[in-house]
Structure formats: C-alpha cells, structure tokens
Design an enzyme around this catalytic site. Structure first.
Site, short mmCIF file in Angstrom:
data_model
loop_
_atom_site.label_atom_id
_atom_site.label_comp_id
_atom_site.label_asym_id
_atom_site.label_seq_id
_atom_site.Cartn_x
_atom_site.Cartn_y
_atom_site.Cartn_z
N HIS A 99 -7.26 9.65 -2.45
CA HIS A 99 -6.74 9.53 -1.09
C HIS A 99 -7.66 10.16 -0.04
O HIS A 99 -7.83 9.61 1.05
CB HIS A 99 -5.35 10.17 -1.03
CG HIS A 99 -4.49 9.67 0.08
ND1 HIS A 99 -3.12 9.59 0.00
CD2 HIS A 99 -4.80 9.23 1.32
CE1 HIS A 99 -2.64 9.12 1.13
NE2 HIS A 99 -3.64 8.90 1.95
N LYS A 124 -2.25 6.05 -4.39
CA LYS A 124 -3.36 6.97 -4.16
C LYS A 124 -3.10 8.33 -4.80
O LYS A 124 -1.97 8.83 -4.76
CB LYS A 124 -3.58 7.16 -2.65
CG LYS A 124 -3.74 5.86 -1.89
CD LYS A 124 -3.94 6.08 -0.41
CE LYS A 124 -3.75 4.80 0.36
NZ LYS A 124 -2.33 4.42 0.51
N TYR A 176 3.21 10.01 0.58
CA TYR A 176 4.16 9.39 1.51
C TYR A 176 5.60 9.74 1.14
O TYR A 176 6.51 9.50 1.92
CB TYR A 176 3.98 7.87 1.55
CG TYR A 176 2.61 7.39 1.96
CD1 TYR A 176 1.68 8.24 2.56
CD2 TYR A 176 2.23 6.07 1.75
CE1 TYR A 176 0.43 7.79 2.92
CE2 TYR A 176 0.96 5.61 2.12
CZ TYR A 176 0.07 6.48 2.69
OH TYR A 176 -1.18 6.03 3.04
N ASP A 212 0.84 -1.19 0.00
CA ASP A 212 0.00 0.00 0.00
C ASP A 212 0.88 1.24 0.00
O ASP A 212 1.66 1.47 0.92
CB ASP A 212 -0.91 0.01 1.22
CG ASP A 212 -1.86 1.20 1.16
OD1 ASP A 212 -2.84 1.13 0.39
OD2 ASP A 212 -1.61 2.20 1.85
#
Length: 325
Positions: A112, A79, A51, A46
């Site tokens: 997201h 995402k 990130y 994931d």
C-alpha cells in the site's frame, strides 16, 4: 455502461479499465455500494485492509456471487498495510483479508505504501516517545517487503503483485534487486497531479498505472476538480458529468481509474464512460497551472508519518527517508 475495455498487465492477465474505489467510506456504506456496482456492470473492485471495511465487501460479494457474476468475472485488488511488511505478518494479513472477503484468492495484491510500521501494535502503532507520530520500522526495506510479496504470489493466494504510492526510485530499487517487475503501481493521479515522469517510466518498464482520487480529494479542504470551470465546460459540451470527464481524462492516458462513491446515482453515472477528443483532453490537462498539487501526503496524517516519500515541500522537515534496499 462503460466501454467494457480491459487493459493488459505484464502477467498476461487483464484489468477492467473502470473500477470502484472503497477508500474513505463510512461504516455500513460499502456493502451497499459494492452490490450496486456489481449489479450495474462493475467488475473491478479496489480494497485495502486499512479501509476497515473488507468484511462489508465480503457480505456484498456473497449477494452477487454466483447469482450476478462468477468469482472469475471479478477483478479484486487489496493492499498490504504498513504494519505487515515483514514476512510472518504479511502472510497473516493476506489470510485475514481473504477471510474477511470470503475468497480463496485475490487478482492483485499491492504494497500500500513504501513505508513499514513496527508490527504487533495495531494498524497505526503510536511512537513510544514521540507523541502524535506513527512508529516507523526503518529496518525493513522495500526490497525485503517485495521479496515477501513474491513469496505470497507463489502460494497461489494472489494472482499478481504490485505497489501503490511508489516513485520511480522505489520501483527501480525493487526491479534491480529482484528482477521482478510490479504488475501495477496505484497512484494519486488527476489533472493537477499528472505525474508525467512516473507514468512514462512505468510504461517503459511494463508497470500498469491505476489512478486513485481521479476527481481530486475533499478531505484537505480544497474544491474537487468536478467544480473546475473548464471541466464543467467540457462536460456540458459532451452532455456528460464533470466526474465522467475526469475519469475519461485518466483513461485517455492509458490508466485504469477507480472513482469512489457510495451514492447509487453516482456509482452508476461514473461507469457511463465518455470519450475525450484530443482538444478536450488538452483543455483538461491545461487546468494545472504551475506546480503539481498532491493531496495525499502522509507527513500530514494523524498520526504523522515522519518520512519523506515524494520530496514535496511539506516533507522537507521529515527526519527519515525511505529504506529502499
């Protein structure tokens, strides 16, 4: 090892029940974590643009494809971030994600958050007049973004599309406007935030739930659920770790679960599944006393998102609401 269970999506594809989360990992930790995970049996990863570590994941994938697994054996989720909800930016961000990962397609691409930012000024654009706030795009609706996601799926660069952090109202809005049901809703879900109504609705309309933060969340200054006395008691009875028990609580409810770790021992341990009896499941469920407790609320982020997403007490002061359609 895990039980090797996979769960069916409404597309006909399957998603592995246990995955590796990569959120809140420090620079240069994720490359090693992903390589360790895949070498020890994980097949579900994931990821997300926000990130800021997809390039590291890409380096790890080069080490394990095709020597350990084929691309087709992995289920890879990423995402779409808030600053790319508009059609041109969305396709550009997807292309950048694929470039960072060294891949030609994603198995799953999620919106997201049900929040758009003004595009063209970085991942976290500052508000031009309100210090400490993100610059929200209140014109682009969730339905607009979902139509863009549908077009991205038609390119073949993503096999399935879904959402993350969406409520019942948000998902209903997408389905009513387009007839296209998200494959997945990835949500914060753990014993003190079971989200029973949302889980029941998603099951009713065929949206799979992936649970993030299954162990709780340690960036809000509260104890992790792994420290809970009842969780520890059940773990001791089963000869398991508290983390394994909390992951099992999620899988008992039919979720896929994506615990995050960068420590080799914990990555391996989290993948060793245990099964809860109904009695033990009920004991863990009962640790929620009173109101649910959500850890991930964007109005408390820095910069602040001035928008009410979940109608939590903290959000009652928000100026804006979600533009669904």
């Amino acid at each position: 090892m895990s039980f090797g269970k996979v769960l069916k999506l409404n597309t006909g594809a399957t998603i592995p029940e246990i995955g590796l989360g990569t959120w809140l990992s420090k620079p240069n930790e994720v490359e090693s974590a992903v390589e360790i995970a895949v070498r020890n049996g994980y097949r579900h990863l994931d990821l997300a643009m926000i990130y800021r570590n997809q390039d590291e994941v890409g380096r790890a994938l080069k080490k394990v494809i095709p020597s350990v697994v084929t691309r087709e054996q992995l289920f890879i989720t990423s995402k779409l971030w808030n600053c790319s909800h508009q059609q041109g930016p969305a396709e550009a961000e997807l292309d950048e994600t694929l470039k960072q990962l060294g891949l030609t397609y994603l198995d799953l691409y999620l919106v997201h958050w049900p929040v758009a930012f003004e595009p063209g000024n970085g991942l976290s654009p500052p508000h031009p007049t309100k210090e400490g706030e993100a610059h929200l795009d209140l014109k682009t609706s969730l339905v607009d973004t979902w139509r863009t996601m549908i077009k991205l799926k038609e390119t073949g660069k993503v096999k399935a599309i879904g959402v993350s952090n969406f409520t019942i109202e948000h998902i209903k809005g997408l389905i009513d406007a387009t007839g296209v049901v998200p494959a997945v809703n990835q949500i914060e879900a753990h014993p003190v935030l079971p989200q029973d109504d949302l889980v029941a609705y998603c099951k009713q309309v065929g949206v799979h739930i992936t649970a993030y933060s299954p162990l709780g969340n340690n960036f809000v200054g509260k104890p992790m659920h792994t420290e809970n006395a009842v969780v520890k008691q059940v773990a001791e009875k089963l000869g398991a770790t508290p983390a394994q028990v909390l992951i099992a609580w999620g899988t008992y409810r039919g979720y896929s679960v994506i615990p995050k770790s960068v420590q080799e021992g914990r990555i391996i341990s989290n993948f060793k599944q245990v099964a809860l009896s109904e009695e033990d499941y009920n004991k863990i469920t009962a640790i929620k006393v009173g109101k649910s407790e959500r850890f991930n609320i964007p109005i408390g982020f820095k910069p602040k998102w001035d928008i009410n997403l979940f109608d939590e007490e903290l959000e009652k002061t928000a100026t804006n609401k979600v533009n669904i359609a």
